[in-house]
Design an enzyme around this catalytic site. Structure first.
Site, mmCIF file in Angstrom:
data_model
loop_
_atom_site.group_PDB
_atom_site.id
_atom_site.type_symbol
_atom_site.label_atom_id
_atom_site.label_comp_id
_atom_site.label_asym_id
_atom_site.label_seq_id
_atom_site.Cartn_x
_atom_site.Cartn_y
_atom_site.Cartn_z
ATOM 1 N N ARG A 101 3.846 19.454 7.602
ATOM 2 C CA ARG A 101 4.829 18.278 7.948
ATOM 3 C C ARG A 101 5.988 18.921 8.517
ATOM 4 O O ARG A 101 6.408 18.217 9.370
ATOM 5 C CB ARG A 101 5.228 17.384 6.804
ATOM 6 C CG ARG A 101 3.793 16.605 6.055
ATOM 7 C CD ARG A 101 4.300 15.719 5.113
ATOM 8 N NE ARG A 101 5.090 14.410 5.548
ATOM 9 C CZ ARG A 101 6.259 14.327 5.523
ATOM 10 N NH1 ARG A 101 7.063 15.462 5.074
ATOM 11 N NH2 ARG A 101 7.357 13.712 6.142
ATOM 12 N N GLU A 156 0.647 -1.179 0.064
ATOM 13 C CA GLU A 156 -0.218 0.113 -0.046
ATOM 14 C C GLU A 156 0.973 1.338 0.127
ATOM 15 O O GLU A 156 0.689 2.160 0.909
ATOM 16 C CB GLU A 156 -0.875 0.043 1.212
ATOM 17 C CG GLU A 156 -1.888 -1.191 1.372
ATOM 18 C CD GLU A 156 -2.581 -1.208 2.687
ATOM 19 O OE1 GLU A 156 -3.809 -1.551 2.699
ATOM 20 O OE2 GLU A 156 -1.913 -0.929 3.766
ATOM 21 N N PRO A 157 1.530 1.508 -1.124
ATOM 22 C CA PRO A 157 2.328 2.677 -0.961
ATOM 23 C C PRO A 157 1.817 3.867 -1.446
ATOM 24 O O PRO A 157 0.773 3.997 -2.193
ATOM 25 C CB PRO A 157 3.534 2.465 -2.264
ATOM 26 C CG PRO A 157 2.571 1.433 -3.302
ATOM 27 C CD PRO A 157 1.794 0.688 -2.334
ATOM 28 N N GLY A 158 1.825 5.172 -0.397
ATOM 29 C CA GLY A 158 1.116 6.240 -0.653
ATOM 30 C C GLY A 158 2.153 7.258 -1.201
ATOM 31 O O GLY A 158 2.280 7.708 -2.114
ATOM 32 N N ARG A 159 2.985 7.806 -0.266
ATOM 33 C CA ARG A 159 4.113 8.541 -0.373
ATOM 34 C C ARG A 159 4.886 8.333 -1.412
ATOM 35 O O ARG A 159 5.595 9.082 -2.285
ATOM 36 C CB ARG A 159 4.905 8.425 0.929
ATOM 37 C CG ARG A 159 5.871 9.737 1.094
ATOM 38 C CD ARG A 159 7.102 9.378 2.275
ATOM 39 N NE ARG A 159 6.160 9.022 3.302
ATOM 40 C CZ ARG A 159 5.680 9.960 4.577
ATOM 41 N NH1 ARG A 159 6.250 11.230 4.174
ATOM 42 N NH2 ARG A 159 5.020 9.416 5.295
ATOM 43 N N CYS A 161 0.715 33.347 11.480
ATOM 44 C CA CYS A 161 0.648 34.097 12.749
ATOM 45 C C CYS A 161 1.290 32.954 13.869
ATOM 46 O O CYS A 161 0.594 32.678 14.626
ATOM 47 C CB CYS A 161 -0.633 34.518 13.374
ATOM 48 S SG CYS A 161 -0.909 35.883 12.073
ATOM 49 N N TYR A 189 6.124 16.981 11.877
ATOM 50 C CA TYR A 189 7.020 15.934 12.073
ATOM 51 C C TYR A 189 8.326 16.371 12.122
ATOM 52 O O TYR A 189 9.391 15.319 12.036
ATOM 53 C CB TYR A 189 6.646 15.106 10.989
ATOM 54 C CG TYR A 189 5.343 14.279 10.844
ATOM 55 C CD1 TYR A 189 4.674 13.785 11.638
ATOM 56 C CD2 TYR A 189 4.727 14.735 9.459
ATOM 57 C CE1 TYR A 189 3.401 13.334 11.506
ATOM 58 C CE2 TYR A 189 3.453 14.204 9.268
ATOM 59 C CZ TYR A 189 2.704 13.473 10.157
ATOM 60 O OH TYR A 189 1.581 12.788 9.983
HETATM 61 C C1 PLP Z 1 -0.772 5.617 5.589
HETATM 62 C C2 PLP Z 1 -0.907 4.288 5.289
HETATM 63 C C3 PLP Z 1 -0.463 3.825 4.209
HETATM 64 C C4 PLP Z 1 0.586 4.636 3.060
HETATM 65 O O1 PLP Z 1 1.708 5.082 3.874
HETATM 66 P P1 PLP Z 1 2.852 5.831 3.096
HETATM 67 O O2 PLP Z 1 3.929 6.266 4.021
HETATM 68 O O3 PLP Z 1 2.017 6.909 2.524
HETATM 69 O O4 PLP Z 1 3.291 4.971 2.101
HETATM 70 C C5 PLP Z 1 -0.612 2.373 3.811
HETATM 71 N N1 PLP Z 1 -1.170 1.478 4.571
HETATM 72 C C6 PLP Z 1 -2.042 2.046 5.710
HETATM 73 C C7 PLP Z 1 -2.822 1.232 6.342
HETATM 74 C C8 PLP Z 1 -1.732 3.534 6.090
HETATM 75 O O5 PLP Z 1 -2.276 3.890 7.235
#
Ligand code: PLP
Length: 463
Positions: free
Chosen positions: A360, A320-323, A391, A364
């Site tokens: 971010r 599940e890649p997002g970033r 501000c 973070y």
């Molecule tokens: C946030 C999340 C991701 C994606 O994380 P990235 O750091 O963006 O790759 C994948 N799976 C789950 C369950 C998440 O909560």
């Protein structure tokens, strides 16, 4: 100390955090391919172009700040992930990183699936035509309404996060006369951060059901006993911005251990393991992320080895890649408003956005890079901090950066690798109008998410 004699000051080492690079880059005009999206180059005049469009044109046409998204790069990264596993894994793009209807269409066309974690994200996905069976619903506190919408729509899987939720999803599914595909999210006792991971016996966090102490095994028992749920497999997500696959190794080892227990206790081999996302990207030139095919190879080998040792058929893998997909594909384009040198310290460069479009850094302590993009400069490097217009003194976009000493109001600067968790986490603090997302490809630019307007703000405020 004069700024022209020592533009960045002699004291980098005093004012930069320990471990931070203390010397300016050799060439301030260079654009490191690791942090910039694939089609970014400088044209003959020195202005940066992306997808064949000059950033000055983008600023004139769409205003600043703006997120500029490189469509070709986004599609290429989707394909790279899709092809990396040779058809042996399903890739779910984590929509929370950034989701819009255009993105959903690209994902659909490139063969990716989609993770959503709210009704809002589900609505965007469905409205752009992502087939429901390719959608997974996540979340540690899904409402009954969210579950109903997801089951009604026919989402392929719901990732169960608690005992209450097992009952809730089963209740909704049986009421609607459906058999819902589910995964059980487990916590494996691995906490992974950028360059190290910590393996523990148990975890102190809100997500998932712990392997340790038998919670996860009990969840499996309960799900298998319910006719309205079809248990597809086990899900684990160990962290984010991870560069090293050794955390996944421990996670896979522990998840496969559960699959073996399930087989021994119930005589069932679960068909799938989802190892989550969290793969890191380069925010600065110091970062060196792995390519999708390297990650795919490592994960496949780990799971295959663990299953062989446990005498299990290798289950199908999901990731599940997002970033790692959207992060590198966009930069934020800002106009410089004020330049304020602080003698002996650094120069504060204020831009027309800030923590409302990139939280971010404040949230973070994230590191970013920045470059002057509307022209080149031969001026020496100046130690800078790029700040927003909010501000709040913590309103920092790039904490430590080198910019050319002749930087002036009106210059355009860009912060790369802002595709993930920037627009999706943007706020209206100070009643800022959230910036647009402009997609560029093949010499053309189009708005895929428009800039907010004052009318948008006032429409919500019903007086
Ligand atoms: C946030 C999340 C991701 C994606 O994380 P990235 O750091 O963006 O790759 C994948 N799976 C789950 C369950 C998440 O909560």
């Amino acid at each position: 100390m004069s700024r022209s004699a020592h533009p960045a000051g002699p004291r980098y080492a005093d004012v930069l955090p320990e471990g931070h690079y203390t010397a300016p880059p050799a060439d301030l005009n260079a654009l490191d391919a690791r942090v910039w999206s694939r089609t970014v180059t400088r044209d003959a005049d020195g202005a940066v172009t992306v997808g064949g469009v000059d950033v000055k044109t983008l600023a004139e046409e769409f205003g600043t700040p703006a997120y500029v998204l490189d469509e070709a790069d986004f599609r290429a990264r989707c394909r790279a992930w899709h092809e990396a596993f040779d058809g042996r894994a399903d890739v779910f793009y984590a929509g929370k990183a950034f989701l819009s209807r255009a993105v959903v269409r690209w994902l659909t066309q490139e063969g990716l699936n989609l993770d959503v974690c709210s009704e809002g994200e589900l609505a965007v996905a469905l409205s752009a035509g992502m087939p429901a069976e390719r959608i997974a619903l996540h979340g540690n506190n899904k409402s009954v309404r969210e579950i109903e919408r997801a089951v009604e729509a026919g989402v392929g899987r719901i990732v169960l996060d608690s005992f209450q939720e097992i009952a809730r999803v089963a209740g909704v599914a049986s009421r609607l006369g459906r058999r819902q595909g589910v995964l059980i999210r487990v916590t494996v006792g691995v906490e992974a951060h950028t360059h190290e991971f910590i393996a523990t016996a148990h975890e102190d966090q809100k997500f998932g059901l712990a392997l340790a102490g038998g919670q996860a095994a009990e969840a499996v028992r309960r799900v298998l006993a319910l006719d309205s749920l079809e248990l597809l497999g086990i899900h684990s997500h160990i962290g984010s911005q991870i560069f090293d696959t050794s955390g996944f190794e421990v996670a896979a080892h522990r998840v496969v251990g559960l699959l073996r227990e399930v087989r021994d206790e119930h005589g069932v081999e679960l068909p799938e393991i989802d190892l989550g996302g969290g793969l890191g990207i380069a925010y600065t030139s110091q970062d060196d992320p792995r390519e999708p095919h390297e990650i795919a190879k490592a994960l496949t080998e780990i799971v295959t080895r663990e299953c062989a040792a446990a005498g299990l058929t290798v289950p199908r893998l999901s990731v599940e890649p997002g970033r790692a997909i959207v992060g590198p594909t966009a930069f934020t384009l800002y106009e410089v408003g004020t330049v304020k040198p602080l003698e002996g310290l650094r120069t504060y460069v204020s831009v027309d956005g800030g923590m409302s479009d990139n939280i971010r850094t404040a949230l973070y302590d994230a590191e970013y890079s920045v470059a002057l993009v509307s022209r080149t400069s031969d001026a020496p490097a100046m130690l800078s901090r790029v700040v927003g217009k909010h501000c709040e003194s913590g309103d920092i976009v790039v904490k430590d950066a080198f910019l050319p000493a002749d930087l002036a109001p009106g210059d355009l600067i860009a912060v790369p690798a802002t595709g993930a968790y920037c627009r999706s986490m943007a706020s209206n603090y100070n009643h800022a109008l959230r910036p647009p997302v402009v997609a560029v490809a093949d010499g053309a630019a189009r708005v895929i998410v428009r800039r907010e307007t004052e009318e948008d703000l006032l429409r919500l405020d019903i007086g």
